[in-house]
Design a protein around this motif. Structure first.
Motif, PDB file in Angstrom:
ATOM      1  N   CYS A 148       0.890  -0.752  -0.443  1.00 28.60           N
ATOM      2  CA  CYS A 148       0.051   0.109  -0.411  1.00 28.60           C
ATOM      3  C   CYS A 148       0.684   0.998   0.696  1.00 28.60           C
ATOM      4  CB  CYS A 148      -0.901   0.000   1.417  1.00 28.60           C
ATOM      5  SG  CYS A 148      -1.582  -1.626   0.909  1.00 28.60           S
ATOM      6  N   GLN A 149       0.452   2.091  -1.040  1.00 24.94           N
ATOM      7  CA  GLN A 149       1.345   3.305  -1.074  1.00 24.94           C
ATOM      8  C   GLN A 149       0.358   4.776  -0.345  1.00 24.94           C
ATOM      9  OE1 GLN A 149       3.933   4.443  -4.404  1.00 24.94           O
ATOM     10  NE2 GLN A 149       2.825   5.575  -4.897  1.00 24.94           N
ATOM     11  N   ALA A 150       1.050   5.764   0.041  1.00 25.39           N
ATOM     12  CA  ALA A 150       0.972   7.050   0.291  1.00 25.39           C
ATOM     13  C   ALA A 150       1.064   8.139  -0.318  1.00 25.39           C
ATOM     14  CB  ALA A 150       1.791   7.228   2.058  1.00 25.39           C
ATOM     15  N   ILE A 151       0.424   9.329  -0.417  1.00 25.97           N
ATOM     16  CA  ILE A 151       0.529  10.141  -0.605  1.00 25.97           C
ATOM     17  C   ILE A 151       1.987  11.218  -0.231  1.00 25.97           C
ATOM     18  CG2 ILE A 151      -1.333  11.495   0.655  1.00 25.97           C
ATOM     19  CD1 ILE A 151      -0.629  12.341  -3.394  1.00 25.97           C
ATOM     20  N   PHE A 152       1.696  10.328   0.879  1.00 19.57           N
ATOM     21  CA  PHE A 152       3.333  11.167   2.165  1.00 19.57           C
ATOM     22  C   PHE A 152       4.550  10.969   1.602  1.00 19.57           C
ATOM     23  CE2 PHE A 152      -1.344  12.086   3.720  1.00 19.57           C
ATOM     24  CZ  PHE A 152      -1.587  13.374   3.034  1.00 19.57           C
ATOM     25  N   GLY A 153       5.254  11.637   2.649  1.00 19.65           N
ATOM     26  CA  GLY A 153       6.686  10.922   2.130  1.00 19.65           C
ATOM     27  C   GLY A 153       7.257  10.361   3.388  1.00 19.65           C
ATOM     28  N   ALA A 154       8.667   9.822   3.675  1.00 20.88           N
ATOM     29  CA  ALA A 154       8.973   9.295   4.460  1.00 20.88           C
ATOM     30  C   ALA A 154       9.076   9.425   6.265  1.00 20.88           C
ATOM     31  CB  ALA A 154       9.895   8.365   4.569  1.00 20.88           C
ATOM     32  N   GLY A 155       9.423  10.739   5.969  1.00 19.78           N
ATOM     33  CA  GLY A 155       9.780  11.094   6.751  1.00 19.78           C
ATOM     34  C   GLY A 155       8.377  12.206   7.633  1.00 19.78           C
ATOM     35  N   ASP A 156       7.473  12.364   6.558  1.00 22.27           N
ATOM     36  CA  ASP A 156       6.062  12.759   7.239  1.00 22.27           C
ATOM     37  C   ASP A 156       5.482  12.097   7.971  1.00 22.27           C
ATOM     38  OD1 ASP A 156       3.267  14.052   7.119  1.00 22.27           O
ATOM     39  OD2 ASP A 156       3.959  15.574   5.392  1.00 22.27           O
ATOM     40  N   THR A 192       4.073  -0.524   3.710  1.00 20.44           N
ATOM     41  CA  THR A 192       3.405   0.478   3.702  1.00 20.44           C
ATOM     42  C   THR A 192       4.460   1.834   2.549  1.00 20.44           C
ATOM     43  OG1 THR A 192       4.332   1.660   5.966  1.00 20.44           O
ATOM     44  CG2 THR A 192       2.454   0.900   5.862  1.00 20.44           C
ATOM     45  N   HIS A 193       4.447   2.297   1.977  1.00 20.73           N
ATOM     46  CA  HIS A 193       4.773   2.287   1.284  1.00 20.73           C
ATOM     47  C   HIS A 193       5.222   4.147   0.666  1.00 20.73           C
ATOM     48  CE1 HIS A 193       6.637  -1.510  -0.126  1.00 20.73           C
ATOM     49  NE2 HIS A 193       5.263  -1.401  -0.491  1.00 20.73           N
ATOM     50  N   PRO A 194       6.006   4.962   0.735  1.00 22.81           N
ATOM     51  CA  PRO A 194       6.468   6.546   0.912  1.00 22.81           C
ATOM     52  C   PRO A 194       5.506   7.446  -0.920  1.00 22.81           C
ATOM     53  CG  PRO A 194       7.818   6.040   1.235  1.00 22.81           C
ATOM     54  CD  PRO A 194       7.697   4.474   1.054  1.00 22.81           C
ATOM     55  N   VAL A 195       5.073   7.923  -1.040  1.00 25.48           N
ATOM     56  CA  VAL A 195       4.783   8.658  -1.827  1.00 25.48           C
ATOM     57  C   VAL A 195       5.744   8.340  -3.460  1.00 25.48           C
ATOM     58  CG1 VAL A 195       5.698  11.253  -1.278  1.00 25.48           C
ATOM     59  CG2 VAL A 195       4.400  10.444  -3.218  1.00 25.48           C
ATOM     60  N   GLY A 196       5.881   7.969  -4.691  1.00 25.83           N
ATOM     61  CA  GLY A 196       6.517   7.761  -5.679  1.00 25.83           C
ATOM     62  C   GLY A 196       7.352   6.641  -5.070  1.00 25.83           C
ATOM     63  N   SER A 197       7.054   5.858  -4.865  1.00 31.94           N
ATOM     64  CA  SER A 197       7.896   4.752  -4.455  1.00 31.94           C
ATOM     65  C   SER A 197       7.768   3.199  -5.218  1.00 31.94           C
ATOM     66  CB  SER A 197       8.353   4.150  -2.927  1.00 31.94           C
ATOM     67  OG  SER A 197       7.028   3.507  -2.129  1.00 31.94           O
ATOM     68  N   ILE A 198       6.655   3.422  -5.265  1.00 28.83           N
ATOM     69  CA  ILE A 198       6.187   2.492  -6.159  1.00 28.83           C
ATOM     70  C   ILE A 198       6.062   3.122  -7.983  1.00 28.83           C
ATOM     71  CG2 ILE A 198       4.937   0.029  -7.253  1.00 28.83           C
ATOM     72  CD1 ILE A 198       4.962  -0.774  -3.604  1.00 28.83           C
ATOM     73  N   VAL A 199       4.618   3.837  -7.300  1.00 28.58           N
ATOM     74  CA  VAL A 199       4.476   3.981  -8.891  1.00 28.58           C
ATOM     75  C   VAL A 199       3.873   5.343  -8.441  1.00 28.58           C
ATOM     76  CG1 VAL A 199       3.053   2.239  -9.465  1.00 28.58           C
ATOM     77  CG2 VAL A 199       2.053   3.823  -8.529  1.00 28.58           C
ATOM     78  N   GLY A 200       4.078   6.734  -9.675  1.00 29.89           N
ATOM     79  CA  GLY A 200       3.483   7.740  -9.788  1.00 29.89           C
ATOM     80  C   GLY A 200       2.274   8.794  -8.506  1.00 29.89           C
ATOM     81  N   VAL A 208      -0.446  -4.573  -8.780  1.00 31.05           N
ATOM     82  CA  VAL A 208       1.283  -3.913  -8.067  1.00 31.05           C
ATOM     83  C   VAL A 208       0.432  -3.211  -7.248  1.00 31.05           C
ATOM     84  CG1 VAL A 208       2.388  -2.458  -9.453  1.00 31.05           C
ATOM     85  CG2 VAL A 208       1.755  -3.157 -10.660  1.00 31.05           C
ATOM     86  N   LEU A 209      -0.703  -2.443  -6.531  1.00 31.66           N
ATOM     87  CA  LEU A 209      -0.588  -2.356  -5.218  1.00 31.66           C
ATOM     88  C   LEU A 209      -2.034  -3.035  -4.894  1.00 31.66           C
ATOM     89  CD1 LEU A 209       0.032   1.844  -5.592  1.00 31.66           C
ATOM     90  CD2 LEU A 209       0.883  -0.046  -4.475  1.00 31.66           C
ATOM     91  N   GLN A 210      -2.154  -2.980  -3.495  1.00 29.49           N
ATOM     92  CA  GLN A 210      -3.765  -3.402  -3.380  1.00 29.49           C
ATOM     93  C   GLN A 210      -4.012  -2.249  -2.084  1.00 29.49           C
ATOM     94  OE1 GLN A 210      -0.361  -5.970  -2.722  1.00 29.49           O
ATOM     95  NE2 GLN A 210      -1.266  -6.428  -5.285  1.00 29.49           N
ATOM     96  N   GLY A 211      -3.177  -1.345  -1.999  1.00 32.90           N
ATOM     97  CA  GLY A 211      -3.802  -0.351  -1.714  1.00 32.90           C
ATOM     98  C   GLY A 211      -3.369   1.332  -1.302  1.00 32.90           C
ATOM     99  N   TYR A 212      -4.542   2.118  -2.083  1.00 26.29           N
ATOM    100  CA  TYR A 212      -3.328   3.208  -1.466  1.00 26.29           C
ATOM    101  C   TYR A 212      -3.818   4.500   0.133  1.00 26.29           C
ATOM    102  CZ  TYR A 212      -7.665   4.830  -4.165  1.00 26.29           C
ATOM    103  OH  TYR A 212      -8.586   5.205  -5.169  1.00 26.29           O
ATOM    104  N   TYR A 213      -3.247   5.248   0.172  1.00 25.29           N
ATOM    105  CA  TYR A 213      -3.767   6.101   1.118  1.00 25.29           C
ATOM    106  C   TYR A 213      -3.751   7.665   0.942  1.00 25.29           C
ATOM    107  CZ  TYR A 213      -2.852   8.688   5.229  1.00 25.29           C
ATOM    108  OH  TYR A 213      -2.585  10.442   6.175  1.00 25.29           O
ATOM    109  N   CYS A 214      -4.333   8.344   0.077  1.00 29.16           N
ATOM    110  CA  CYS A 214      -4.497   9.418  -1.077  1.00 29.16           C
ATOM    111  C   CYS A 214      -5.471  10.093  -1.053  1.00 29.16           C
ATOM    112  CB  CYS A 214      -4.561   8.579  -2.311  1.00 29.16           C
ATOM    113  SG  CYS A 214      -3.317  10.272  -3.624  1.00 29.16           S
ATOM    114  N   MET A 215      -5.895  11.183  -1.916  1.00 34.26           N
ATOM    115  CA  MET A 215      -6.999  11.678  -1.864  1.00 34.26           C
ATOM    116  C   MET A 215      -7.125  11.735  -3.056  1.00 34.26           C
ATOM    117  SD  MET A 215      -5.451  16.053  -0.780  1.00 34.26           S
ATOM    118  CE  MET A 215      -3.680  15.643  -0.305  1.00 34.26           C
ATOM    119  N   PRO A 216      -9.147  10.692  -2.948  1.00 33.39           N
ATOM    120  CA  PRO A 216      -9.407  10.898  -4.179  1.00 33.39           C
ATOM    121  C   PRO A 216      -9.316  12.076  -5.247  1.00 33.39           C
ATOM    122  CG  PRO A 216     -11.248  11.542  -2.518  1.00 33.39           C
ATOM    123  CD  PRO A 216      -9.946  11.160  -1.841  1.00 33.39           C
TER     124      PRO A 216
END
Length: 343
Positions: free
Chosen positions: A35-43, A68-76, A88-96
């Motif tokens: 699962c990838q997020a819209i935020f960077g690893a340090g956020d 968990t994966h920070p923004v851009g680490s797997i896909v844009g 490629v992802l099973q989930g994301y944490y993002c603004m729709p």
């Protein structure tokens, strides 16, 4: 006859044991999600995402592992929605809203510019009115499932100019994302500029823009925006984002019911922790603003209501872009009226 009955019962018991053990093995099977997020690893918001994943692993006794994966680490970040379809992802944490080109309703499910006064009102729309149901309806069109909505807080507006009343916004150059937020600033008499987040500080410093839509007080302070902006318009009227934790329906349906309940329950805890964390960070950032000589300004109450009336027209305009967007816009308006925010 008795012997035959005994053998039949024994056989049935043996079969049930095999089936039962198979079900137990299926329930105990370890499943892993990327699962990838819209935020960077340090956020700090990303760190709460990691904490959520850790709680799920613990509560499920390791049967579900969310990597968990920070923004851009797997896909844009704009490719995350498609990445669920391709597994490629099973989930994301993002603004729709990033995916509103696929379904315009996503824009109003992500934010209601000029709308709610606080997070609780927006959250209640999702969980006590139609919001979550409509979000799941929108995602179902693409084979996805909205697990929960994650907030962080109401944003404010760092400005190089004092904005003490609505009329002061006219003629100001404001950084705003393309879409309904930019349309709201334009409707209020501003000239909007769309620039990447990494260029906001420089644009303010050089006078390319007078103010910037970015985040909450603490997020803006972290970006260094108050080093060049001596005013902070709080609360902001322009944005209070709702993010989604969304997964592919395929991955969701593979989970046993008890794990599904744990994931949904812990996602609600995740939301509460983020709202509380950002509120504390915003409060702590107040000392930094004071040291920098930043003045915090609130618009008159009547001006916020005037902004909401202007915004209402934009919500309805967005609602005309698809049948589902219309349902979302009308539901928001009805809820705002119930809260006394609109006539």
């Amino acid at each position: 006859m008795k012997k035959a009955i005994f053998l039949f019962c024994a056989l049935g018991f043996f079969i049930s044991m095999i089936v039962g053990s198979g079900s137990a093995l299926a329930a105990d099977k370890v499943q892993k999600w990327n699962c990838q997020a819209i935020f960077g690893a340090g956020d700090s918001l990303y760190k709460e995402f990691q904490a959520f994943a850790a709680r799920v692993k613990d509560k499920t006794k390791g049967r579900l592992v969310i990597a968990t994966h920070p923004v851009g680490s797997i896909v844009g970040y704009k490719e995350m929605h498609d990445a669920l379809k391709t597994n490629v992802l099973q989930g994301y944490y993002c603004m729709p809203s990033f995916f509103s080109g696929k379904e315009p309703a996503f824009a109003l499910l992500s934010d209601l510019p000029g709308g709610y006064e606080n997070v609780q009102q927006f959250e209640d729309w999702f969980y006590k009115s139609d919001g979550l149901k409509l979000s799941r309806e929108a995602q179902a069109k693409f084979g996805n499932y909205t697990v929960a909505i994650i907030f962080y807080g109401r944003e404010c507006l760092p400005s190089k100019k004092a904005v003490r009343k609505l009329a002061d916004l006219k003629g100001m150059k404001v950084r705003a994302p393309e879409g309904i937020i930019a349309e709201l600033f334009t409707a209020l008499g501003c000239a909007t500029v769309s620039i990447p987040g990494g260029e906001v500080y420089s644009a303010l410093d050089k006078g390319v823009i007078d103010a910037a839509d970015w985040g909450t007080r603490s997020m803006n302070a972290l970006m260094g925006l108050y080093e060049v902006c001596k005013y902070s318009i709080e609360p902001g009227f322009h944005s209070m984002s709702a993010l989604e934790f969304t997964v592919s329906k395929r991955a969701w349906n593979k989970l046993p019911k008890d794990i599904q309940k744990i994931v949904e329950s812990e996602a609600l805890v995740w939301n509460k922790k983020i709202v509380a964390r950002v509120a504390k960070e915003d409060k702590d950032a107040g000392a930094k603003l004071k040291k920098l000589g930043v003045e915090i300004i609130s618009l008159p109450d009547g001006d916020y209501r005037k902004i909401r009336e202007v915004a209402r027209g934009l919500w309805s305009k967005m609602g005309n872009k698809s049948p589902l967007a219309k349902k979302v816009a009308e539901s928001h308006i009805k809820w705002c009226q119930k809260l006394g925010l609109l006539d």
